[in-house]
Design an enzyme around this catalytic site. Sequence first.
Site, mmCIF file in Angstrom:
data_model
loop_
_atom_site.group_PDB
_atom_site.id
_atom_site.type_symbol
_atom_site.label_atom_id
_atom_site.label_comp_id
_atom_site.label_asym_id
_atom_site.label_seq_id
_atom_site.Cartn_x
_atom_site.Cartn_y
_atom_site.Cartn_z
ATOM 1 N N TYR A 136 0.827 -1.216 0.000
ATOM 2 C CA TYR A 136 0.000 0.000 0.000
ATOM 3 C C TYR A 136 0.854 1.256 0.000
ATOM 4 O O TYR A 136 0.503 2.268 -0.603
ATOM 5 C CB TYR A 136 -0.901 -0.005 1.232
ATOM 6 C CG TYR A 136 -2.096 -0.900 1.101
ATOM 7 C CD1 TYR A 136 -1.971 -2.273 1.122
ATOM 8 C CD2 TYR A 136 -3.367 -0.362 0.940
ATOM 9 C CE1 TYR A 136 -3.071 -3.097 0.980
ATOM 10 C CE2 TYR A 136 -4.476 -1.168 0.815
ATOM 11 C CZ TYR A 136 -4.312 -2.531 0.835
ATOM 12 O OH TYR A 136 -5.413 -3.339 0.692
ATOM 13 N N LYS A 191 3.509 -15.321 3.335
ATOM 14 C CA LYS A 191 3.845 -16.109 2.130
ATOM 15 C C LYS A 191 5.359 -16.308 2.128
ATOM 16 O O LYS A 191 6.045 -16.031 1.137
ATOM 17 C CB LYS A 191 3.350 -15.393 0.878
ATOM 18 C CG LYS A 191 3.368 -16.215 -0.403
ATOM 19 C CD LYS A 191 2.529 -17.471 -0.380
ATOM 20 C CE LYS A 191 2.600 -18.188 -1.724
ATOM 21 N NZ LYS A 191 1.951 -19.527 -1.694
ATOM 22 N N ASP A 193 -2.303 -18.652 0.971
ATOM 23 C CA ASP A 193 -3.185 -19.447 0.116
ATOM 24 C C ASP A 193 -3.885 -20.544 0.912
ATOM 25 O O ASP A 193 -5.099 -20.754 0.777
ATOM 26 C CB ASP A 193 -2.429 -20.023 -1.080
ATOM 27 C CG ASP A 193 -1.054 -20.611 -0.745
ATOM 28 O OD1 ASP A 193 -0.559 -20.370 0.381
ATOM 29 O OD2 ASP A 193 -0.479 -21.296 -1.599
ATOM 30 N N ASP A 218 -6.503 -7.401 3.926
ATOM 31 C CA ASP A 218 -7.605 -6.825 3.136
ATOM 32 C C ASP A 218 -8.422 -7.913 2.471
ATOM 33 O O ASP A 218 -9.659 -7.907 2.483
ATOM 34 C CB ASP A 218 -7.015 -5.877 2.077
ATOM 35 C CG ASP A 218 -8.060 -5.324 1.136
ATOM 36 O OD1 ASP A 218 -7.896 -5.461 -0.089
ATOM 37 O OD2 ASP A 218 -9.066 -4.786 1.638
ATOM 38 N N ASP A 241 -12.514 -9.616 3.734
ATOM 39 C CA ASP A 241 -13.733 -9.677 2.916
ATOM 40 C C ASP A 241 -14.237 -11.110 2.811
ATOM 41 O O ASP A 241 -15.440 -11.377 2.879
ATOM 42 C CB ASP A 241 -13.465 -9.120 1.504
ATOM 43 C CG ASP A 241 -13.700 -7.605 1.417
ATOM 44 O OD1 ASP A 241 -13.601 -6.937 2.451
ATOM 45 O OD2 ASP A 241 -13.980 -7.110 0.311
HETATM 46 C C1 LIG Z 1 -10.434 1.146 -0.321
HETATM 47 C C2 LIG Z 1 -9.166 0.313 -0.071
HETATM 48 C C3 LIG Z 1 -7.968 1.249 -0.116
HETATM 49 C C4 LIG Z 1 -9.271 -0.364 1.300
HETATM 50 C C5 LIG Z 1 -8.067 -1.266 1.535
HETATM 51 O O1 LIG Z 1 -7.617 -1.922 0.584
HETATM 52 O O2 LIG Z 1 -7.643 -1.309 2.708
HETATM 53 C C6 LIG Z 1 -10.502 -1.237 1.471
HETATM 54 O O3 LIG Z 1 -10.502 -2.355 0.619
HETATM 55 C C7 LIG Z 1 -10.601 -1.703 2.903
HETATM 56 O O4 LIG Z 1 -10.660 -2.927 3.141
HETATM 57 O O5 LIG Z 1 -10.652 -0.793 3.781
HETATM 58 MG MG LIG Z 2 -10.908 -4.185 1.544
#
Ligand SMILES: CC(C)[C@H](C(=O)O)[C@@H](O)C(=O)O
Ligand SMILES: [Mg+2]
Length: 350
Positions: A139, A189, A221, A245, A249
């Site tokens: 990042y 990794k 993975d 990240d 999700d």
């Molecule tokens: C919007 C993006 C920069 C951010 C990240 O990758 O951290 C988002 O995906 C999150 O999870 O907050």
């Molecule tokens: Mg995210």
Amino acid sequence: MTHGKLIAILPGDGIGPEVTAEARRVLDALDLGLVFEEAPVGGAGYRASGHPLPDATLALAKRADAVLFGAVGDPEFDSLERALRPEQAILGLRKNLTTFANLRPAKMFAGLEDASTLKPEVANAIDLVIVRELNGDVYFGAKGRGTTDAGLREGHDLMRYDESEVRRIAHVGFQTAAKRRGKLCSVDKANVLETSQLWRDVVIEVAAEYPQIELTHMYVDNAAMQLVRNPGAFDTIVTGNLFGDILSDQASMCVGSIGMLPSASLDAHGKGLYEPIHGSAPDIAGQGKANPCAAILSAAMMLRHSLDASDAADRIEAAVSAALATGARTPDLGGTATTRAMGDAVLAAL
Ligand SMILES: CC(C)[C@H](C(=O)O)[C@@H](O)C(=O)O
Ligand SMILES: [Mg+2]
Ligand SMILES: NC(=O)c1ccc[n+]([C@@H]2O[C@H](COP(=O)([O-])OP(=O)(O)OC[C@H]3O[C@@H](n4cnc5c(N)ncnc54)[C@H](O)[C@@H]3O)[C@@H](O)[C@H]2O)c1
């Protein structure tokens, strides 16, 4: 405690304003004496001042006792130079506030098993937290575009950590695990990346200070596969920015919806930025379909981690659970409740 504490509310774009409005309603109902100031960020910031993180907004975030953030992102601005895109607001806040420790809990709320894409007996065992390093990795490493000797376009993003960055997030991981079930899984990794090998070496060094914590290591993975195979096996995961990240999700869908997962981004002194893990969801923005629970639960995390108001945090979390138990469901959870109706259900249960 909370009386007179200043909360910066940064709603952002898309469903961000919709879900932060519900979180604000819940905080108002608790009558905690909080002081609120709003400011534009993301696409809204760019429209207001030509930058996704206006100086006045950053100054407010620095001055506030905590930040409640919605989401940023707007396809209208995806073609801008990277520095002006909406996402730079959240990245700039994380860097300027030095909120290096991102906590992303994923826990199954009773009754949501049917919303998970996993078998109920697999999903209802989920109670984990991802401790994600938030100020390093690809990042914030050197990045750019160029042309090869052969005249081909190329892009690069440096994945980089130093031992101090790994050490400080490792301590958060171990300390988090110590408050939970005492199991820490470090995800990297290291079989490919030198950055991950450094990560693993430093985590092992720090482990010597936490003999009571059961430390394991897992390649990312394998971790992605295990999160759907046996998510109940995880207690606390510590990992880097990029992997965290992606895995968070994925973990959200295991517990029913990305609309359910809050997050806390903390600095070394407990000041934090609190936001749902989801984005601005342009596909459903403005339709009253967004699930506000992740934003409401982020407000609870704010009360717990930055404002020493755990009782109020407990009230909010119990109210979300009770609202879900009444059958209140936004479309992401298989229901028809609007964003406002879901907020009403939580308010009614407070
Ligand atoms: C919007 C993006 C920069 C951010 C990240 O990758 O951290 C988002 O995906 C999150 O999870 O907050
Ligand atoms: Mg995210
Ligand atoms: N922290 C942030 O501000 C943040 C986080 C992730 C993505 N983004 C940005 O958001 C924009 C959209 O990104 P994306 O579509 O990849 O991710 P997203 O999280 O916005 O949406 C992914 C999917 O989940 C659904 N969803 C998300 N939040 C929901 C909620 N509260 N209730 C119901 N459904 C919900 C969306 O409708 C969509 O189908 C992009 O500009 C991206 O950069 C911002």
